[in-house]
Design an enzyme around this catalytic site. Sequence first.
Site, PDB file in Angstrom:
ATOM      1  CG  ASN A  10      -2.128   0.781   0.974  1.00  0.00           C
ATOM      2  OD1 ASN A  10      -2.327   1.703   0.232  1.00  0.00           O
ATOM      3  ND2 ASN A  10      -3.288   0.096   1.360  1.00  0.00           N
ATOM      4  CG  HIS A  47      22.750   5.029  12.179  1.00  0.00           C
ATOM      5  ND1 HIS A  47      23.569   5.446  11.165  1.00  0.00           N
ATOM      6  CD2 HIS A  47      21.422   5.154  11.803  1.00  0.00           C
ATOM      7  CE1 HIS A  47      23.000   5.831   9.920  1.00  0.00           C
ATOM      8  NE2 HIS A  47      21.605   5.563  10.472  1.00  0.00           N
ATOM      9  CE  LYS A  68      11.065 -11.211  21.274  1.00  0.00           C
ATOM     10  NZ  LYS A  68      11.498 -11.627  22.698  1.00  0.00           N
ATOM     11  NE  ARG A  87       6.342  -7.910  25.271  1.00  0.00           N
ATOM     12  CZ  ARG A  87       6.341  -6.736  25.563  1.00  0.00           C
ATOM     13  NH1 ARG A  87       5.549  -5.919  25.075  1.00  0.00           N
ATOM     14  NH2 ARG A  87       7.361  -6.085  26.243  1.00  0.00           N
ATOM     15  CE  LYS A 117      -6.523 -16.646  16.740  1.00  0.00           C
ATOM     16  NZ  LYS A 117      -7.548 -15.868  16.355  1.00  0.00           N
TER      17      LYS A 117
END
Length: 122
Positions: free
Chosen positions: A22, A52, A103, A117, A120
């Site tokens: 989009n 950086h 992560k 996080r 589900k």
Amino acid sequence: MESPVFFDYGCNTHVGKRFYMNAMCVILDCARVDIGDDVLFGPSVQVYTAEHPVDPAARLTGVESARPIKIGDNVWVGGGAIILPGVTIGNGVTIGAGSVVTKDVPDNVVVVGNPARIVKHV
């Protein structure tokens, strides 16, 4: 891809089949960005390979670095989400709008928040 979209280089971004992006998305592809098949980006998604130093003295030297990003197949990235350097996102993942992915994300999960996080398994 809906315009406008912004790339650092463009040549370092590799997309699979049936990719949709989009408007107002940014890909800072100082390192390789691999995007799988059937991936959807909402508006204003940002993908950053560039980073950086966090040390102020090192930052003054002008040193920069980049780490690659990999996004699997059948991934939906909600509007305004940010994907940070070095992250790998598995297959079948949904990233909620506005999430900051700091992560790696395993296959078949929904992640939301800052930092993102798992909320589900699907």
